[in-house]
Enzyme design. Structure first.
Site, mmCIF file in Angstrom:
data_model
loop_
_atom_site.group_PDB
_atom_site.id
_atom_site.type_symbol
_atom_site.label_atom_id
_atom_site.label_comp_id
_atom_site.label_asym_id
_atom_site.label_seq_id
_atom_site.Cartn_x
_atom_site.Cartn_y
_atom_site.Cartn_z
ATOM 1 N N HIS A 331 -82.648 -35.256 22.131
ATOM 2 C CA HIS A 331 -82.360 -34.100 22.974
ATOM 3 C C HIS A 331 -80.913 -34.163 23.440
ATOM 4 O O HIS A 331 -80.617 -34.672 24.520
ATOM 5 C CB HIS A 331 -83.311 -34.063 24.171
ATOM 6 C CG HIS A 331 -84.690 -33.608 23.820
ATOM 7 N ND1 HIS A 331 -85.826 -34.180 24.348
ATOM 8 C CD2 HIS A 331 -85.122 -32.641 22.982
ATOM 9 C CE1 HIS A 331 -86.894 -33.566 23.860
ATOM 10 N NE2 HIS A 331 -86.493 -32.644 23.023
ATOM 11 N N TYR A 532 -81.697 -39.552 26.250
ATOM 12 C CA TYR A 532 -82.446 -40.805 26.045
ATOM 13 C C TYR A 532 -83.798 -40.573 25.353
ATOM 14 O O TYR A 532 -84.781 -41.221 25.669
ATOM 15 C CB TYR A 532 -82.672 -41.539 27.379
ATOM 16 C CG TYR A 532 -81.494 -41.526 28.317
ATOM 17 C CD1 TYR A 532 -80.265 -42.060 27.919
ATOM 18 C CD2 TYR A 532 -81.589 -40.970 29.587
ATOM 19 C CE1 TYR A 532 -79.169 -42.045 28.778
ATOM 20 C CE2 TYR A 532 -80.495 -40.958 30.448
ATOM 21 C CZ TYR A 532 -79.286 -41.491 30.035
ATOM 22 O OH TYR A 532 -78.205 -41.480 30.889
ATOM 23 N N HIS A 533 -83.824 -39.672 24.362
ATOM 24 C CA HIS A 533 -85.084 -39.335 23.702
ATOM 25 C C HIS A 533 -85.011 -39.477 22.181
ATOM 26 O O HIS A 533 -85.409 -38.567 21.462
ATOM 27 C CB HIS A 533 -85.497 -37.896 24.043
ATOM 28 C CG HIS A 533 -85.732 -37.645 25.493
ATOM 29 N ND1 HIS A 533 -85.709 -36.392 26.057
ATOM 30 C CD2 HIS A 533 -85.997 -38.506 26.520
ATOM 31 C CE1 HIS A 533 -85.942 -36.476 27.349
ATOM 32 N NE2 HIS A 533 -86.114 -37.753 27.662
ATOM 33 N N PRO A 534 -84.551 -40.585 21.635
ATOM 34 C CA PRO A 534 -84.509 -40.697 20.167
ATOM 35 C C PRO A 534 -85.914 -40.812 19.583
ATOM 36 O O PRO A 534 -86.757 -41.553 20.089
ATOM 37 C CB PRO A 534 -83.708 -41.981 19.942
ATOM 38 C CG PRO A 534 -83.923 -42.792 21.182
ATOM 39 C CD PRO A 534 -84.019 -41.793 22.296
#
Length: 600
Positions: A331, A532-534
């Protein structure tokens, strides 16, 4: 926030017994030995791994070993407002992307910092605790792609099963659980600016809603994974339940280097460095990799599962030729939408970290220190590129009642990777002013990146290339989102605070008139941020999908007795924060594994 840390350190001997050590140390099955073999070996005690280990070990006839490269959560992890302080600490892998070609221009060496939890509880110990499940269409689209068992109707019970919602206004509306291990609640403190944000949303046509209820498009004070004012990580929520279980063993500071296979392609052992020795442990049934969207593909490739040509170039024997590491999604967001106000109500560090606020927190679990890492509000909105007639917003807006100047450049500047030039040119003129920020992020970006090995050495960090903003549609959507955010920020509800946008110009954007489309695009490419959404690097898919790494039961293709259970299996990123969906994946995986036991 060094002042707070200094004060807390002096209080640590007393408060540690109330907060961390009584929760973790001595109560969990953390061992200083391990057995030669276990039924199941789980690699990674993060969001997914902790959840899965807890659920599998509910069966006393099943033996489970949980391996974690990091150590115990520290005292500071309990305090929600300190989320940013945990980045680049010993609890963080502290990854950096490779230099970006179309983004991150204002960051040091054009590299975006990528925090990942290296601790019992993983990134749920470092994150900003926002509890968002995503949109029902995300999961229905997975099912329509042939990923059977993952429709919204089928995954919703797993969200509900894990949840312990403590907000009576939300918990009883039919969309939430009240008896699960994971405490979800509304933080007891938000700033007065937050109500202006909600009112601005209403004036733009967005209702104040439960963001995990029947519709997602709207604004809200978000719920978070906090319990009585303290962080509720998956280590606290799920591993607490394992007290007294003799069938679960946990090893911390155990660095896994390889999964080994026997000749028929069955995963049979795990090699790991622990206690200053190289060790081997055997799996009777399955090995489950739950190391996250960066470390899971790294470990699979080190073990011979990945792109054949690349593995052979590194002299790694190929076990299965699969597109591991591809399909990386995140994101991506734009920073830079900062606004100065004339009211002393923002989260300004010298005011926030007062003795009064510290006492309120420790005695009553209330006050500003319960704030979800500085995020006061969330909005899910539609740009003109989305379908406004459907409840599938294309942008999420984070409302933060501060900016990088709030701590004088002490922490936020470092963890966001802000270059000296950008700091002095944009931020220093506003140092310690009362400010707020709107961060728009793309819910379903089209740009795709990848994770690849740097070498065959397991201690060499993998190469992370998210390829942010390489798809022009992403840029156009983000610019539209920035324009909407700008209009929200200067609307009537904020005017009573004397709102004014920062007048300073971002480096490289001087040739554009401020607040034009070209300027917004330049800012987005200059101050690009991860939320912080890999996900996606071990894609789940049906048998006919050649881009898939695991099947709908999360089993790695072309081998036996190996699964992946974490955010890396998502075929496409969900429309919201990824902590709750990752817990859901682990909850469902536990049932998939139980069923496989029954069939055998």
């Amino acid at each position: 926030m060094q002042n707070l840390l200094h004060i807390l350190s002096s209080l640590l001997p007393f408060f540690a017994s109330l907060y961390v050590w009584n929760i973790y140390k001595g109560s969990l099955p953390i061992k200083d030995y391990f057995l030669p073999s276990y039924d199941y070996i789980i690699i990674g005690a993060g969001t997914a791994g902790s959840t899965l280990a807890s659920r599998l070990s509910e069966d006393p006839d099943i033996s489970v070993l949980l391996l974690e490269a990091g150590g115990m959560p520290s005292f500071e992890t309990e305090i929600p407002i300190l989320a940013s302080e945990l980045q680049m600490s010993h609890l963080d892998w502290s990854y950096l992307t490779v230099p970006q070609q179309e983004s991150c221009f204002g960051l040091i060496d054009k590299r975006c910092p990528w925090p990942r939890g290296k601790v019992l509880g993983g990134s749920s110990v470092l994150n900003y605790m926002l509890y968002i499940r995503g949109n029902r269409r995300d999961y229905d689209n997975w099912a329509q792609q042939g990923i059977y068992g993952w429709s919204w109707k089928e995954v919703l019970p797993y969200f509900i099963r894990s949840e312990d919602n403590r907000d009576p206004e939300i918990a009883y509306n039919g969309y939430h659980g009240r008896d699960g291990p994971l405490t979800v609640s509304t933080p007891p403190f938000v700033t007065d600016l937050t109500f202006a944000f909600l009112e601005a949303g209403r004036r733009f046509g967005y209702r104040n809603i439960d963001l995990n209820g029947p519709i997602q498009t709207g604004f809200a004070i978000p719920q978070g994974t906090i319990r009585r004012g303290a962080r509720c990580s998956t280590a606290k929520a799920f591993l607490e339940l394992t007290r007294g279980r003799n069938n679960l063993h946990i090893l911390i500071h155990a660095y896994v280097t390889k999964v080994r296979f026997i000749i028929i392609g069955r995963a049979h052992s795990v090699h790991f460095d622990w206690n200053r020795k190289h060790n081997i442990v055997y799996a009777k049934k399955e090995i489950i990799v739950s190391a996250g969207a960066v470390n899971t593909p790294q470990l699979l490739m080190l073990s011979g599962i990945g792109p054949k040509d690349e593995l052979e170039a590194l002299n790694i024997p190929v076990i299965a030729n699969l597109p591991v590491g591809y399909n990386l999604q995140d994101h991506v967001g734009a920073a830079g939408l900062h606004f100065k106000i004339n009211a002393p109500i923002s989260l300004l560090e010298p005011r926030l970290m007062s003795i009064k606020n510290i006492v309120k927190y420790f005695l009553f679990g209330v006050g500003p220190l319960t704030n979800l890492g500085g995020v006061d509000g969330l909005g899910f909105i539609n740009t003109r590129y989305g379908n406004v007639t459907d409840d599938w917003p294309d942008v999420q807006v984070l409302f933060v009642p501060s900016s990088p100047v709030a701590d004088g450049g002490e922490t936020v500047r470092k963890i966001m990777g802000i270059s000296n030039k950008m700091w002095w040119q944009v931020y220093y003129p506003y140092i310690y002013d009362d400010t707020f920020t709107l961060y728009p992020l793309l819910l379903r970006p089209k740009s795709r990146g990848r994770v690849k090995l740097k070498s065959s050495n397991p201690y060499d960090r993998p190469l992370i290339d998210p390829r942010y903003l390489t798809d022009t549609d992403d840029v156009q959507t983000l610019v539209e989102a920035m324009k909407i955010c700008f209009s929200l920020a200067i609307s009537a509800p904020f005017r009573k605070f004397g709102v004014k946008p920062f007048k300073t110009i971002f480096p490289g954007c001087e040739k554009y008139d401020q607040w034009t489309d070209k300027y917004f695009e330049c800012v987005a490419r200059t101050f690009t941020i991860t939320i912080y959404h890999p996900v996606g690097t071990c894609k789940m898919g049906p048998s006919w999908d050649t881009s898939a790494v695991v099947d709908p039961k999360l089993r790695v293709r072309h081998v036996r007795s190996l699964r992946v259970v974490d955010a890396s299996v998502m075929p496409t990123i969900v429309s919201g924060n990824t902590n709750a969906p990752t817990i859901m994946i682990a909850e469902k995986a536990a049932d998939l594994i139980r069923r496989s036991i029954m069939y055998h």
